[in-house]
Design a protein around this motif. Structure first.
Motif: not given
Ligand code: F6R
Length: 638
Positions: A143-153, A213-230
């Motif tokens: 029936g397909g995925l109800d929820l997908q949990l993601l990290g980001i590289g 739901i995309l999770l990101a913790w720590g400063e190492g992810k800050a730059k790519i998170l900004q590009e993803t979101v903005e």
């Protein structure tokens, strides 16, 4: 600092929730997943979850296990599909995602084994295509995925969909990006051992999930998170495709959020409540943006730089410039232990007592010299009673071959002196045998761990001798949390904190220096700092000497404080920098190539010098004195 910001800012194209720390964020996500599972249970349906591996979801899994154990959450109706697996990969290998998922979640809950799906890394290549099609079919059949949990590289990948992946891509075999391989090296010990390929759900597979739901913790992810979101939607940042999904949540901690416009430059987003801190940040930002020293900024510059609001509050540019310039100037001192007999009202450290007891905590045996070697040398040269406390043995970061070389030396020495030869031969044989059969990532035997710890201890002692630290002032704490023989460490325990309490009480320092890597939620540095905070918390109010003790935080080999945060800037002359380099060279086991180099190809001494030059350059650009190099510190008030 309170900033009025508008979450509906046009900068952010995905809904972002920022948590104070990763544990809080993880609990909130786990609750949401639990809610989904329960509501499906009530309807007699299955909950179909897409799961991720890596460091990001670990806290979520931990909380789900707690909910299962303590609050009766059942996973009997849960079906899972994991995003990816390395290829090729045997399920019983330590680095396999099968191993990871069982260790982190499945072994601790009541999920039915037949409901678990993880891409199979053991297939012959000619079977892969068919298998991937079947994986997609299986998801569909449920029936397909109800929820997908993601990290980001850091490449912007979700799953292992590296840059260039299309929005419609399906489950397939892919090549890993070189940056992803570097990041994975921590689990495989060496980059060469990381598989070059992986099986992954496609971006299209992920986009079909009803909720993400995309999770990101720590400063190492800050730059790519900004590009993803903005940033723009582009296959160069595959996670940016999520902007087209109707039901995504981005859950981050405050460090991963650092590069978002509303956090980094809130004055570009809306009205701010200006305090001294924010004013300093804004003026430094403007000076660097306009390529003008602070004292040359004009009213026009403030207006052009979207800071007319601040200008209106302060009156004119001159008042703002001089205020911020003076604050920065007062951070500079060649007297990190305080300048004797001087007026210290505008200095970072106190003049009295003229000679201080300085205690430098070093998480690993080389952090002291790498991060603050110039300051350490100055403290010694200026006559302070400098103590260095090495918090962990650092034995994990020694190559096997070095252990073998020292074992050979020990045997040779015993034979030469004809002392304990038989015992030494036995021990030597044991070491040789163990290393010959050691599997990738396998924990070292106790004997090998001991040799590796001794190697690092000898190097630290040599560096201290070189810097002029008295032998009796060198302390090896061997904090137990570190001693697992593996990358994964134990949580901070009572014995760790007590070890810090003991050394503090023994030395009763006037000033403490500690590695202040607040932004890395997992690392050893953070745990070492937490131990210091906990120990200070226990002693506060009980020990009079503590009322007159300053705690200075330095940064590890990886990063420097932002210039607007710096409270003490110690200039380093070219000669001092050379002495510092030589002190770092004493750590021979870490030279040329380190076991854990992180994602930086430079050697530690090079990183450290580049960092110290860069801080000096920034001070110069802001219009302060031009120095060769600067070491920077932030004071932590406790
Ligand atoms: C893992 C996965 C990857 C990771 C990403 C971040 O199943 O698909 O996309 O989520 O590489 O890894 P961590 O969480 O270790 O930073």
């Amino acid at each position: 600092m309170e900033v009025l910001h508008y979450p509906e800012t046009t900068f952010e194209k995905l809904p972002v929730t920022i948590f104070e720390d990763p544990a809080e964020g993880a609990v909130s996500v786990a609750y949401e997943i639990a809610e989904l599972i329960r509501s499906k249970q009530e309807k007699g349906e299955q909950a179909v979850l897409g799961l991720a591996t890596g460091s990001s979801p670990i806290g979520v899994y931990k909380e789900l296990i707690r909910l299962h154990r303590e609050e009766g959450l059942s996973f009997a109706n849960v079906v899972t599909f994991n995003l990816d697996e390395y290829y090729p990969m045997q399920p019983d290998e330590l680095q396999s995602y099968v191993h990871f998922m069982h260790e982190q979640l499945f072994n601790h809950i009541d999920i039915l084994p037949e409901n678990i799906h993880i891409p199979d890394g053991t297939l012959p290549v000619e079977k892969v295509k068919e298998y991937c099609l079947a994986y997609e079919q299986q998801i569909k059949a449920c029936g397909g995925l109800d929820l997908q949990l993601l990290g980001i590289g850091r490449t912007g990948h979700i799953g292992f969909n590296e840059p260039g992946s299309s929005i419609n891509s399906a489950t397939r075999l892919v090549k890993l990006d070189p940056l992803t391989i570097t990041d994975a090296a921590k689990d495989f010990i060496k980059e060469e051992y990381v598989p070059l390929r992986a099986l992954t759900m496609g971006v299209g597979t992920i986009m079909k999930a009803r909720q993400i739901i995309l999770l990101a913790w720590g400063e190492g992810k800050a730059k790519i998170l900004q590009e993803t979101v903005e940033g723009k939607i582009s296959d160069e940042v595959p996670a940016s495709f999520l902007q087209q999904h109707p039901h995504v949540q981005v859950v981050v901690d405050k460090w991963a959020a650092l590069e978002l416009t509303r956090i980094k430059t809130p004055w570009l987003v809306g009205m701010c409540l200006w305090d001294d801190n924010l004013i300093r940040r804004a003026v430094i930002w403007l000076s660097l943006k306009m390529h003008k020293p602070i004292l040359k900024l004009t009213d026009e510059d403030y207006k052009d730089g979207s800071l007319s609001d601040l200008l209106a509050e302060a009156g004119n540019a001159y008042a703002l410039n001089i205020k911020v310039f003076n604050t920065i100037q007062h951070t500079i001192t060649g007297w990190p232990g305080g300048k004797p007999n001087s007026n210290d009202t505008q200095r970072p450290e106190r003049a009295a007592p003229a000679l201080k007891r300085s205690l430098i905590f070093s998480p690993h045996p080389d952090d002291d010299v790498i991060s603050m070697g110039g300051t350490l040398l100055r403290l010694v040269d200026q006559g302070h009673d400098v103590h260095v406390a090495y918090q962990t043995s650092g034995n994990l970061a020694v190559f096997d071959d070095d252990a073998r070389r020292y074992a050979d030396f020990a045997l040779g020495f015993a034979e030469k002196l004809n002392v304990g030869v038989e015992t030494m031969q036995q021990q030597h044989a044991e070491v040789v045998e163990f290393l010959k059969h050691k599997k990738l990532g396998e924990e070292d035997s106790a004997l090998v761990q001991e040799i590796k710890a001794l190697i690092r201890r000898g190097e630290a002692a040599a560096a201290c001798r070189f810097c002029g630290v008295k032998e009796q002032n060198v302390h090896f704490m061997n904090m137990p949390f570190y001693e697992t023989g593996q990358v994964k460490k134990k949580p901070l325990g009572e014995a760790d904190i007590q070890a810090v309490v003991d050394i503090l009480q023994e030395i009763q320092p006037h000033q403490i220096f500690a590695a202040g890597d607040l932004r890395d939620p997992h690392g050893t540095h953070r745990v070492c700092l937490d131990a210091i905070f906990a120990a200070l918390g226990r002693l506060k109010g009980k020990e009079a000497w503590l009322d007159d003790c300053y705690l200075w935080l330095y940064r590890g080999a990886w990063q420097e404080w932002d210039v607007e945060e710096i409270e003490m800037a110690v200039p380093i002359s070219p000669e001092e920098l050379m002495r510092k380099r030589k002190a770092i060279f004493k750590h021979q086991s870490q030279k040329d190539s380190a076991v854990f180099p992180g994602n930086d190809k430079r050697e530690f001494w090079q990183r450290s010098e580049d960092r110290n030059h860069a801080t000096a350059k920034l001070y110069d650009q802001l219009g302060l004195t031009e120095y060769e190099a600067i070491e920077a510190f932030v004071r932590h008030r406790f």
